[in-house]
Design a protein around this motif. Structure first.
Motif, short mmCIF file in Angstrom:
data_model
loop_
_atom_site.label_atom_id
_atom_site.label_comp_id
_atom_site.label_asym_id
_atom_site.label_seq_id
_atom_site.Cartn_x
_atom_site.Cartn_y
_atom_site.Cartn_z
N GLN A 179 34.75 -15.18 -62.21
CA GLN A 179 35.09 -14.27 -61.32
C GLN A 179 34.92 -14.37 -59.68
OE1 GLN A 179 34.82 -11.02 -63.46
NE2 GLN A 179 33.80 -11.29 -64.97
N ASN A 180 35.97 -15.00 -59.78
CA ASN A 180 36.45 -15.34 -58.81
C ASN A 180 36.13 -14.93 -57.66
OD1 ASN A 180 39.03 -15.43 -59.43
ND2 ASN A 180 39.51 -13.50 -60.28
N ALA A 226 39.99 -10.49 -56.46
CA ALA A 226 37.89 -9.89 -56.59
C ALA A 226 37.73 -8.87 -54.87
CB ALA A 226 37.13 -11.31 -57.17
N ASN A 227 36.73 -8.61 -55.76
CA ASN A 227 36.29 -7.23 -54.34
C ASN A 227 35.53 -8.47 -53.90
OD1 ASN A 227 35.02 -5.66 -52.60
ND2 ASN A 227 34.56 -3.89 -54.38
N PRO A 228 35.78 -8.48 -51.96
CA PRO A 228 35.58 -9.46 -50.78
C PRO A 228 33.93 -8.87 -50.83
CG PRO A 228 36.87 -8.24 -50.31
CD PRO A 228 36.56 -7.72 -51.47
N LEU A 229 33.80 -7.65 -50.87
CA LEU A 229 32.12 -7.11 -49.49
C LEU A 229 30.80 -7.54 -50.47
CD1 LEU A 229 31.33 -5.54 -47.34
CD2 LEU A 229 31.97 -3.51 -49.47
N GLY A 288 31.02 -4.39 -57.31
CA GLY A 288 31.52 -4.62 -57.12
C GLY A 288 32.89 -4.22 -58.19
N VAL A 304 35.93 -13.36 -47.30
CA VAL A 304 34.06 -13.29 -47.64
C VAL A 304 33.62 -13.64 -46.48
CG1 VAL A 304 32.20 -13.89 -49.02
CG2 VAL A 304 34.55 -13.03 -49.77
N LEU A 361 30.57 -17.87 -53.54
CA LEU A 361 29.18 -17.84 -54.07
C LEU A 361 29.02 -19.27 -55.07
CD1 LEU A 361 29.56 -13.91 -55.09
CD2 LEU A 361 28.57 -15.22 -53.00
N SER A 409 36.75 -1.99 -49.31
CA SER A 409 37.18 -3.27 -49.35
C SER A 409 38.83 -3.42 -49.28
CB SER A 409 36.92 -3.59 -50.95
OG SER A 409 35.71 -3.40 -51.51
N ILE A 447 34.23 -10.98 -43.13
CA ILE A 447 33.12 -10.31 -42.66
C ILE A 447 32.20 -11.08 -42.61
CG2 ILE A 447 32.05 -9.21 -45.01
CD1 ILE A 447 33.96 -8.61 -46.50
N LEU A 448 31.78 -12.36 -42.93
CA LEU A 448 30.30 -12.91 -43.04
C LEU A 448 30.05 -13.28 -41.23
CD1 LEU A 448 29.31 -15.28 -45.75
CD2 LEU A 448 28.27 -13.47 -44.65
N GLN A 486 30.46 -9.80 -52.62
CA GLN A 486 30.18 -11.04 -52.41
C GLN A 486 29.76 -12.14 -50.93
OE1 GLN A 486 33.66 -13.80 -53.60
NE2 GLN A 486 34.62 -12.56 -55.08
N ALA A 487 30.32 -10.48 -49.68
CA ALA A 487 29.99 -11.37 -48.88
C ALA A 487 28.02 -11.02 -48.40
CB ALA A 487 30.63 -10.33 -47.12
N LEU A 488 27.88 -10.10 -49.02
CA LEU A 488 26.04 -9.27 -49.44
C LEU A 488 25.65 -10.43 -49.59
CD1 LEU A 488 26.69 -5.47 -49.61
CD2 LEU A 488 26.46 -6.53 -47.59
N ILE A 489 26.43 -10.81 -51.36
CA ILE A 489 25.43 -12.37 -51.96
C ILE A 489 24.88 -12.76 -51.23
CG2 ILE A 489 25.04 -13.19 -53.96
CD1 ILE A 489 27.13 -10.52 -55.31
N PHE A 545 35.05 3.95 -59.25
CA PHE A 545 34.80 3.09 -58.44
C PHE A 545 35.83 3.38 -56.79
CE2 PHE A 545 36.44 -0.91 -55.92
CZ PHE A 545 34.86 -1.55 -55.40
#
Lengths: 758, 132
Positions: free
Chosen positions: A634-635, B68-71, B47, A719, A639, A702, A722-723, B73-76, A697
Motif C-alpha cells: 500500500q505504498n 498514499a495518505n502520509p498522516l 487513512g 512522512v 512503515l 493529508s 511530519i515526524l 503512516q506517521a502516526l503508525i 473521506f
C-alpha cells in the motif's frame, strides 16, 4: 463587619505562636481577641436596635452571584454577641482547664478558628458564604471533639459528629441552591422578602426538607440527636462553647433566619413543632439514664434545642409570643448552659470525678463555683428571678396560645426534667461531706461560670436591659416589627400555674430519679444511633464488595473489565450513532492480497492452538511480516522497513527469553467469558471499520502535509517531515518513552548481575 | 480489500484479546503484540487504501497522484516504535519475574509476596449494643 471576620480568622492563626511565646498567660491574652470583637459588636447595638440592618459585601465570584456578603440584624447580632462574649470566657477557661497540655497551642488555634467560622456563619448573607462557614464549623468541631486523638472513643465521637453534621450540610447546600433558584438570588436578605413566591413554588417542599435535614443534623434534633451526647468526649471548654452555647444552635439560627421566607405554611409549623417536641422529650427521657455531669447536661441541651425548634414552628401561629420566647429562651439557655458546663468542668478538674453520685459538700470548698451553679440552676429550672424564668414563661404563653393542650402538657413534662436536673446539680454542693483536698480552682476556672450565671440573674432582675435587643431578634424571626414588654413578674396567669406545675413535677422526678436511673441504665436502648452504625457498616461492606469486584489484584479481571467496557461503549456508540454500514465502492482485492491476509489470519489462529514457544514466535512473526507486507503493497515503504526491523528484534528478544522457560506448562481451557469478550471485541472492531469506511473521506489534513512538506519542512519524504517537523514534539515524546523503556530494561538486567556476584 | 482487512483486523483483535486474557504471561505478551498490529492496521485503513504512489514529493515539487495518505503512516511509525519499547520492557520484566518468582502464571504470581491487610475502619465500630 467584613474586617471583623478577617481579624477573627487572622487572630486565630497567631494563637500557636502567642501560646509558645506567652506560656500560661496566653489564655488571658488571646481572650482579648473575642473580647475586642464583642465590644465591636456591642458598639453596633444602638443602630441595630434602632431597626437598621447593616450589610457589607466583598466580591468573590461576582459573575455567579457569589459574594462574601454579610448582614447584621437583631438575630445575627445576638448570636455574634453570644459567640464573642462566651468565647472570651471560654478562651480564658481553656487556659486553666488544659494547663500544661502539650497541644494547648493547637487547641487555641482551632477553637478561635471555630469562633471565626461561627461568626461568619451567623453574619453571612450569601448562601455560598453561609455554607462554607457552616462546614468550617463542622470541621473545627470535628477537630475539637477529637482533641484527645489518642483515645478511640474521642475519635469515634468526632467522626460521628462530622459524618452527621457534614452530611446534613450537603443536604443544606442542595436546599439553599433550590431556594436560590426559586427566588432568583443567592443573598438571603433578598430571599426573605419573597416568602409568598417561595411557599407557592412547586419546589418548596423538596427545598424545605433539605434545609430541615441540614438544620436538624446540626442542632441535634431527633432522630439525629445521638451525636451530641457522644461529643462530650471533647474537652469541657469545647462542650461548653460548641456543644451547648453556639455551634449546635447554628441549625436553630438557620431556621429562625429563614422563618420569614419559609414559615407560614402548614408543613413548616407542624414539622418543626413535631420534631422539636420529639427532641425535647427524647432529651428529657434519656437524661434519666445518666449520672455523669456532662452527659446529663448534654441531654438537657438536646431538650433545649428541641424547645427552640418547637418555638420557631410556633412563630407563624402566634402574634409575637413565640418569637419573643425564642429570643429570651435562646439567650437564657446559652448563658446558663455555658456556665453549667464550665462549672462541671471545674468540678471535674478539682474533684477528679463528674459522677453526681460521688460528689458532695462542694459548696464549702468551691463557693464561687457553687454560686454560679445555683444561679445557673435557677435558670435551668425556670425559677424567678432569673432570665430562664422569663424565657420559659413566654414560651408557655406562646404554646398555650397556639398549640393543643396535650402538646403543652408534654412540653411541661420535658421542662420538669430540666427542673429535676437543676436539683441534681445543686444538691451535691450542699449535701454530704466534701472530698479531701478539693479546693476552688484558679480564677480562669470560676470567672466564666460566675459571669455567665450572673448575667442571667442581672437580665432576670432587669429584663429591660435586654428588651430592646430581644425586640430586634423577635422582629427578625417574625419578619415584621415586634415590640413586647418583658416582665419578670407577669402576674398570675395560666403560664405561671404551668411553671409551678413544672417545678413540682421536677421535684417529684428528683425523688424518682435514683430508682429510674438504676432501671434505665441497665439495658442499652435501641435508638437511631443503631441505624447510624448499621449504615456505616453497610457502607464499609459495600466498599469492600466493590473493592473485591474491581480491585481484585488479578490481571485477567482488570483486562476483562477494560475489554468489556470497550466493547460496551464502542458498541453503544455504533448502535446509537447509527454508524452500522456496509461500505460501498471498496476496491476488490487481488489474489496475492487475499492469500497474504489469509496467511496472517492462519498465523493468528495458530497462536491460539500452539503450546511450543518457538512455534509461537514463528507464528507471531507471520502476523508481523504480513502487516509489513501490507504496508509495502500500500505504498508505505517507511512503515514496512520499520515493521520488519521491529518484528525481527522482538522475535529475537522473545526467543532469548523463552530459552529460559522450557514450557508454559499445562494451560487451563479458556473460559467462556474470555472467548465471548474476544469475539465481542473482534466483532466491534470489524463493525467500527466497516462503518468508518462507509463515511466520506476528509483529505484536508493529508493534503496540507503534502503541500507544505517541501516549502515549509524542506523535505521530500512527507512522512519523515511530519515526524521530525510538523509533529516534532510527538516524536520527542516517543523518544522519551523509548529512552525510559531502555533505562528500565537496563535496571532490570543490572540488578540481576549484582545479585549474581555478591 | 478494505472489507477483507476489516475482517482480518477484527480477527486479529479477537485473537489478541483472547491471548491477553490467558493466565500465562508469555501468552499475554504475544496477544499484546497481535493486538498492537491489529490497531496499526486499523489506523492505516482509516487513512484509506487504493494509492498508486508513496507519499514522496518529486524534485519538481509536485506529488504524484494518487499518493498514499502520509498522516496515518506517521502516526503508525510512532506507534510501532513505542510498541516495541513497551514489548522489550515487558519481555525483560517477565524474564526477571521468571527468575525471581519461578512462575509466569498471572494467577499464581500474586501469591508469592504476602502483604498483610491493614485493619479496616469497620473493626473500630462497636460490636455490642450502642454505648451512650
Amino acid at each position: 463587619m467584613v474586617v471583623a471576620i478577617i481579624v477573627a480568622f487572622v487572630g486565630a492563626l497567631t494563637a500557636p505562636w502567642l501560646h509558645r511565646w506567652l506560656g500560661h498567660a496566653a489564655g488571658w491574652v488571646l481572650a482579648l481577641l473575642p473580647l475586642g470583637l464583642a465590644f465591636y459588636f456591642a458598639s453596633l447595638l444602638p443602630e441595630v436596635v434602632g431597626g437598621q440592618t447593616l450589610r457589607h459585601s466583598l466580591a468573590w465570584v461576582p459573575s455567579l452571584g457569589v459574594n462574601f456578603s454579610f448582614y447584621l440584624d437583631g438575630l445575627s447580632l445576638l448570636f455574634a454577641l453570644l459567640i464573642t462574649g462566651i468565647g472570651t470566657f471560654i478562651v480564658i477557661y481553656s487556659g486553666g482547664y488544659l494547663k500544661g497540655h502539650p497541644d494547648l497551642g493547637r487547641f487555641y488555634l482551632v477553637i478561635l478558628l471555630f469562633m471565626a467560622s461561627m461568626l461568619g456563619l451567623v453574619l453571612a448573607d450569601n448562601i455560598v458564604t453561609l455554607f462554607v462557614m457552616w462546614e468550617l464549623t463542622s470541621l473545627t468541631s470535628y477537630l475539637l471533639i477529637g482533641f484527645h486523638h489518642s483515645e478511640f472513643r474521642s475519635r469515634r465521637a468526632a467522626t460521628q459528629a462530622l459524618l452527621v453534621t457534614a452530611g446534613g450540610g450537603l443536604a443544606l447546600l442542595a436546599g439553599l441552591i433550590l431556594l436560590a433558584l426559586m427566588g432568583g438570588s443567592l443573598e438571603i436578605s433578598e430571599l426573605l422578602g419573597q416568602g409568598q413566591l417561595l411557599r407557592e413554588h412547586p419546589l418548596y417542599l423538596p427545598a424545605l426538607i433539605l434545609v430541615l435535614l441540614g438544620a436538624f443534623t446540626k442542632s441535634a434534633q431527633f432522630p439525629f440527636h445521638f451525636w451530641l451526647p457522644n461529643a462530650m468526649e471533647a474537652p469541657t471548654p469545647v462542650s461548653a462553647y460548641l456543644h451547648s452555647a453556639t455551634m449546635v444552635k447554628a441549625g436553630v439560627y438557620l431556621l429562625a433566619r429563614l422563618q420569614p421566607a419559609l414559615g407560614g405554611s402548614e408543613v413548616w409549623s407542624s414539622t418543626l413543632m413535631l420534631f422539636g417536641l420529639a427532641t425535647l422529650l427524647t432529651g428529657a427521657t434519656l437524661t434519666f439514664r445518666h449520672t455523669d455531669l456532662k452527659r446529663l447536661l448534654a441531654y438537657s441541651t438536646v431538650a433545649a434545642l428541641g424547645a427552640l425548634v418547637f418555638l420557631i414552628g410556633l412563630v407563624p401561629l402566634t402574634d409575637y409570643y413565640a418569637a419573643m420566647g425564642f429570643a429570651t429562651f435562646l439567650l437564657a439557655h446559652s448563658l446558663y448552659k455555658g456556665g453549667l458546663f464550665m462549672a462541671a468542668g471545674a468540678v471535674d478538674h478539682e474533684a477528679g470525678t463528674r459522677d453526681i453520685t460521688q460528689l458532695g459538700g462542694l459548696f464549702r470548698v468551691m463557693p464561687l463555683t457553687g454560686v454560679a451553679v445555683v444561679l445557673a440552676g435557677l435558670s435551668l429550672a425556670g425559677l424567678p428571678p432569673v432570665l430562664g424564668f422569663i424565657g420559659k414563661e413566654v414560651l408557655y404563653v406562646a404554646a398555650l396560645q397556639a398549640a393543643p393542650a396535650w402538646v403543652v402538657g408534654l412540653a411541661v413534662l420535658g421542662f420538669a426534667v430540666g427542673a429535676m436536673l437543676a436539683l441534681l446539680l445543686v444538691v451535691p454542693f450542699f449535701r454530704g461531706q466534701p472530698p479531701q483536698k478539693v479546693h476552688e480552682g484558679p480564677p480562669s476556672l470560676w470567672l466564666g461560670p460566675l459571669v455567665l450565671a450572673g448575667l442571667g440573674l442581672l437580665l432576670g432582675l432587669f429584663p429591660g436591659l435586654y428588651n430592646p435587643l430581644a425586640d430586634a431578634v423577635a422582629s427578625a424571626v417574625k419578619g415584621k416589627t415586634v415590640a413586647y414588654h418583658l416582665k419578670l413578674w407577669p402576674g398570675f396567669n395560666l403560664a405561671l400555674l404551668l411553671s409551678l406545675l413544672t417545678v413540682l413535677l421536677g421535684v417529684g422526678f428528683y425523688f424518682l430519679y435514683p430508682r429510674l436511673q438504676a432501671w434505665m441504665a441497665q439495658e442499652p436502648i435501641p435508638g437511631p444511633e443503631n441505624a447510624y452504625v448499621a449504615l456505616l457498616r453497610g457502607l464499609m461492606r459495600l466498599a469492600a464488595g466493590v473493592e473485591r469486584l474491581l480491585q481484585s489484584g488479578s490481571l485477567r479481571a482488570y483486562l476483562a473489565w477494560i475489554f468489556a467496557g470497550l466493547v460496551g461503549l464502542v458498541g453503544l456508540a455504533l448502535f446509537r450513532g447509527g454508524a452500522l454500514f456496509w461500505p460501498a465502492g471498496a476496491s476488490s482485492p487481488r489474489l496475492e492480497q487475499v492469500l497474504l491476509l489469509a496467511l496472517m489470519f492462519l498465523g493468528a489462529i495458530g497462536a491460539l492452538r500452539l503450546r511450543s514457544h518457538l512455534a509461537m514466535v514463528v507464528v507471531l512473526g507471520l502476523v508481523g511480516a504480513g502487516v509489513a507486507l501490507v504496508f509495502l503493497l500500500q505504498n508505505a515503504p517507511d512503515l514496512s522497513i520499520t515493521q520488519f526491523l521491529v518484528e525481527t528484534l522482538t522475535a529475537i528478544l522473545i526467543a532469548l527469553v523463552l530459552l529460559q522457560i522450557r514450557s508454559i506448562g499445562p494451560v487451563p481451557r479458556g473460559r467462556w467469558l474470555d472467548k465471548g469478550l474476544a469475539l465481542g471485541l473482534g466483532g466491534v472492531v470489524t463493525l467500527l471499520m466497516l462503518g468508518m469506511l462507509a463515511q466520506p473521506f476528509e483529505p484536508h489534513l493529508s493534503q496540507f502535509f503534502a503541500q507544505k512538506s517541501l516549502p515549509e519542512g524542506f523535505g521530500r519524504n512527507i512522512v519523515n517531515v511530519i515526524l521530525v517537523d510538523f509533529r516534532g514534539l510527538d516524536t520527542f515524546g516517543e523518544i522519551t518513552v523509548v529512552g525510559l523503556a531502555g533505562l528500565g530494561v537496563w535496571a532490570l538486567l543490572k540488578r540481576r548481575r549484582r545479585e549474581e556476584q555478591p | 480489500m478494505e472489507i477483507l482487512l476489516a475482517f482480518l483486523v477484527g480477527g486479529l483483535a479477537a485473537v489478541g484479546v483472547y491471548l491477553m486474557l490467558r493466565p500465562h504471561l508469555i501468552q499475554f505478551l504475544i496477544g499484546f503484540l497481535v493486538l498492537g498490529n491489529a490497531a496499526n492496521l486499523l489506523i492505516f485503513t482509516a487513512g484509506r487504501l487504493g494509492s498508486q504512489f508513496p507519499p514522496l514529493v518529486q524534485p519538481s515539487g509536485a506529488v504524484l497522484e494518487p499518493y498514499a495518505n502520509p498522516l496515518p503512516q506517521a502516526l503508525i511509525l510512532t506507534a510501532i516504535v513505542i510498541g516495541f519499547a513497551l514489548a522489550a520492557f515487558g519481555i525483560v520484566l517477565f524474564y526477571r519475574a521468571q527468575q525471581a518468582l519461578g512462575t509466569l502464571n498471572a494467577e499464581t504470581i500474586l501469591e508469592a509476596p504476602d502483604v498483610s491487610p491493614a485493619p479496616s475502619p469497620v473493626d473500630e465500630l462497636p460490636t455490642e449494643g450502642v454505648r451512650r
